[in-house]
Design a protein around this motif. Structure first.
Motif, PDB file in Angstrom:
ATOM      1  N   THR A  24      -9.480  18.086  -3.251  1.00 39.47           N
ATOM      2  CA  THR A  24     -10.258  17.220  -4.139  1.00 39.47           C
ATOM      3  C   THR A  24      -9.335  16.383  -5.016  1.00 39.47           C
ATOM      4  N   LEU A  25      -8.237  16.980  -5.449  1.00 35.31           N
ATOM      5  CA  LEU A  25      -7.275  16.259  -6.285  1.00 35.31           C
ATOM      6  C   LEU A  25      -6.707  15.043  -5.563  1.00 35.31           C
ATOM      7  N   VAL A  26      -6.432  15.187  -4.273  1.00 32.11           N
ATOM      8  CA  VAL A  26      -5.910  14.055  -3.498  1.00 32.11           C
ATOM      9  C   VAL A  26      -6.844  12.857  -3.623  1.00 32.11           C
ATOM     10  N   LYS A  27      -8.141  13.124  -3.516  1.00 30.33           N
ATOM     11  CA  LYS A  27      -9.116  12.039  -3.595  1.00 30.33           C
ATOM     12  C   LYS A  27      -9.346  11.570  -5.027  1.00 30.33           C
ATOM     13  N   ASP A  28      -9.263  12.503  -5.975  1.00 28.91           N
ATOM     14  CA  ASP A  28      -9.492  12.144  -7.377  1.00 28.91           C
ATOM     15  C   ASP A  28      -8.395  11.255  -7.951  1.00 28.91           C
ATOM     16  N   THR A  29      -7.218  11.250  -7.328  1.00 34.66           N
ATOM     17  CA  THR A  29      -6.144  10.392  -7.831  1.00 34.66           C
ATOM     18  C   THR A  29      -6.574   8.927  -7.881  1.00 34.66           C
ATOM     19  N   LEU A  87      -2.572   3.803  -5.035  1.00 33.88           N
ATOM     20  CA  LEU A  87      -3.049   3.328  -3.731  1.00 33.88           C
ATOM     21  C   LEU A  87      -4.411   2.641  -3.816  1.00 33.88           C
ATOM     22  N   PHE A  88      -5.374   3.263  -4.485  1.00 33.61           N
ATOM     23  CA  PHE A  88      -6.734   2.721  -4.497  1.00 33.61           C
ATOM     24  C   PHE A  88      -6.789   1.387  -5.245  1.00 33.61           C
ATOM     25  N   ALA A  89      -6.066   1.314  -6.378  1.00 32.92           N
ATOM     26  CA  ALA A  89      -6.070   0.078  -7.157  1.00 32.92           C
ATOM     27  C   ALA A  89      -5.478  -1.082  -6.358  1.00 32.92           C
ATOM     28  N   ILE A  90      -4.365  -0.826  -5.696  1.00 28.97           N
ATOM     29  CA  ILE A  90      -3.727  -1.875  -4.896  1.00 28.97           C
ATOM     30  C   ILE A  90      -4.615  -2.268  -3.724  1.00 28.97           C
ATOM     31  N   THR A  91      -5.291  -1.289  -3.136  1.00 30.90           N
ATOM     32  CA  THR A  91      -6.217  -1.571  -2.030  1.00 30.90           C
ATOM     33  C   THR A  91      -7.297  -2.547  -2.465  1.00 30.90           C
ATOM     34  N   LYS A  92      -7.900  -2.295  -3.630  1.00 26.61           N
ATOM     35  CA  LYS A  92      -8.951  -3.183  -4.132  1.00 26.61           C
ATOM     36  C   LYS A  92      -8.401  -4.575  -4.422  1.00 26.61           C
ATOM     37  N   GLN A  93      -7.205  -4.640  -4.986  1.00 21.79           N
ATOM     38  CA  GLN A  93      -6.611  -5.937  -5.320  1.00 21.79           C
ATOM     39  C   GLN A  93      -6.368  -6.770  -4.067  1.00 21.79           C
ATOM     40  N   ILE A  94      -5.788  -6.147  -3.047  1.00 21.66           N
ATOM     41  CA  ILE A  94      -5.498  -6.882  -1.805  1.00 21.66           C
ATOM     42  C   ILE A  94      -6.786  -7.298  -1.115  1.00 21.66           C
ATOM     43  N   ALA A  95      -7.755  -6.385  -1.054  1.00 22.68           N
ATOM     44  CA  ALA A  95      -9.019  -6.691  -0.386  1.00 22.68           C
ATOM     45  C   ALA A  95      -9.735  -7.852  -1.069  1.00 22.68           C
ATOM     46  N   ALA A  96      -9.699  -7.873  -2.415  1.00 25.28           N
ATOM     47  CA  ALA A  96     -10.370  -8.945  -3.153  1.00 25.28           C
ATOM     48  C   ALA A  96      -9.632 -10.278  -2.986  1.00 25.28           C
ATOM     49  N   ALA A  97      -8.301 -10.219  -3.014  1.00 23.77           N
ATOM     50  CA  ALA A  97      -7.516 -11.453  -2.918  1.00 23.77           C
ATOM     51  C   ALA A  97      -7.549 -12.061  -1.517  1.00 23.77           C
ATOM     52  N   LEU A 154       0.825  -1.208   0.000  1.00 24.67           N
ATOM     53  CA  LEU A 154       0.000   0.000   0.000  1.00 24.67           C
ATOM     54  C   LEU A 154       0.857   1.255   0.000  1.00 24.67           C
ATOM     55  N   SER A 155       1.986   1.205   0.693  1.00 21.98           N
ATOM     56  CA  SER A 155       2.897   2.354   0.706  1.00 21.98           C
ATOM     57  C   SER A 155       3.470   2.602  -0.687  1.00 21.98           C
ATOM     58  N   ALA A 156       3.787   1.519  -1.406  1.00 14.74           N
ATOM     59  CA  ALA A 156       4.289   1.654  -2.777  1.00 14.74           C
ATOM     60  C   ALA A 156       3.231   2.293  -3.669  1.00 14.74           C
ATOM     61  N   GLY A 157       1.982   1.888  -3.477  1.00 11.04           N
ATOM     62  CA  GLY A 157       0.898   2.492  -4.236  1.00 11.04           C
ATOM     63  C   GLY A 157       0.702   3.950  -3.872  1.00 11.04           C
ATOM     64  N   PHE A 158       0.897   4.266  -2.599  1.00 10.49           N
ATOM     65  CA  PHE A 158       0.738   5.647  -2.140  1.00 10.49           C
ATOM     66  C   PHE A 158       1.791   6.562  -2.760  1.00 10.49           C
ATOM     67  N   ILE A 159       3.002   6.054  -2.931  1.00 11.61           N
ATOM     68  CA  ILE A 159       4.057   6.841  -3.576  1.00 11.61           C
ATOM     69  C   ILE A 159       3.653   7.191  -5.009  1.00 11.61           C
ATOM     70  N   VAL A 181      -6.653   5.884   6.001  1.00 16.91           N
ATOM     71  CA  VAL A 181      -5.699   6.597   6.852  1.00 16.91           C
ATOM     72  C   VAL A 181      -4.677   7.336   5.990  1.00 16.91           C
ATOM     73  N   PHE A 182      -4.182   6.674   4.949  1.00 19.72           N
ATOM     74  CA  PHE A 182      -3.231   7.311   4.036  1.00 19.72           C
ATOM     75  C   PHE A 182      -3.835   8.584   3.428  1.00 19.72           C
ATOM     76  N   TYR A 183      -5.044   8.463   2.891  1.00 20.37           N
ATOM     77  CA  TYR A 183      -5.692   9.607   2.252  1.00 20.37           C
ATOM     78  C   TYR A 183      -5.957  10.729   3.256  1.00 20.37           C
ATOM     79  N   PHE A 184      -6.410  10.347   4.448  1.00 21.24           N
ATOM     80  CA  PHE A 184      -6.724  11.359   5.460  1.00 21.24           C
ATOM     81  C   PHE A 184      -5.478  12.122   5.883  1.00 21.24           C
ATOM     82  N   VAL A 185      -4.397  11.414   6.147  1.00 20.84           N
ATOM     83  CA  VAL A 185      -3.153  12.054   6.574  1.00 20.84           C
ATOM     84  C   VAL A 185      -2.617  12.953   5.462  1.00 20.84           C
TER      85      VAL A 185
END
Length: 216
Positions: A154-159, A170-180, A10-15, A192-196
């Motif tokens: 708004t841009l932070v969330k639109d990413t 981040l969002f794509a990796i989140t969905k992949q891990i959650a589904a797997a 998730l950190s890699a996705g956040f970068i 938490v990442f988005y909020f911070v």
């Protein structure tokens, strides 16, 4: 999956999310000024073109625009682009979209300037460039900062829309891990990442706004 492994992915996705955010701001903020200048131009053709551009950018979904920029070269011209183009298409889509919004914010800030100040500066012998740089620009920046702050947040969330192009942010990796892993935990960590990130952006923008308080 081990928590540390999940956090690392998730950190890699956040970068990558930060990369989209940073490049969008670097390109869209100055481009917005160019579009604003065209929108306010006395040249009817130039003004009409920029008005149409703004209308398209604000009147169609950002996700649709991303898809057009990514798939358009292939469907229109038959170009087979390298995998690296995915990120370029995302940045182009975001930058052009946000430039339209920033242009309208700039325009509102410039139009709100008291005409008397510009006339006084002209009487004092200020050139057009001096009037813009020393009088107009500092006050416009102060006036538009709250609106720009909202757009940046708004841009932070639109990413997260970059997942539509299968880009591993981040969002794509989140969905992949959650589904797997069939677990809700990745969504909580991503939140938490988005909020911070949003909190830090808001904090920085607030500090910038305070630096312009002397124009009150």
């Amino acid at each position: 999956m081990d928590f540390s492994v999940m956090l690392g992915q998730l950190s890699a996705g956040f970068i990558k999310t930060i990369g989209i955010f940073g490049w969008t701001l670097v390109l869209s903020l100055p481009l917005g000024l160019v579009v604003c200048a065209g929108r306010r131009s006395k040249n009817v053709v130039l003004s009409s073109i920029t008005k149409f551009y703004i209308a398209i950018m604000r009147g169609t979904p950002l996700m649709l625009q991303l898809l057009v920029w990514y798939f358009g070269p292939y469907y229109l011209f038959g170009w087979r682009l390298a995998p690296q183009y995915r990120f370029i298409a995302i940045v182009i889509g975001f930058a052009l979209n946000y430039a339209a919004y920033f242009a309208e914010i700039y325009r509102a800030g410039i139009d709100a300037m008291p005409v008397g100040q510009l006339e006084a500066a002209k009487i004092l012998g200020y050139s057009n460039n001096q009037r813009f740089m020393k009088i107009v620009l500092p006050q416009v920046i102060k006036n538009v900062l709250p609106a720009i702050t909202n757009e940046v947040i708004t841009l932070v969330k639109d990413t997260s829309l970059a997942y539509a192009l299968a880009y591993s942010e981040l969002f794509a990796i989140t969905k992949q891990i959650a589904a797997a892993q069939t677990t809700f935990l990745p969504f909580i960590i991503a939140a938490v990442f988005y909020f911070v990130f949003n909190y830090i952006v808001a904090f920085i923008m607030e500090k910038i706004e305070k630096k312009f308080d002397y124009y009150k």
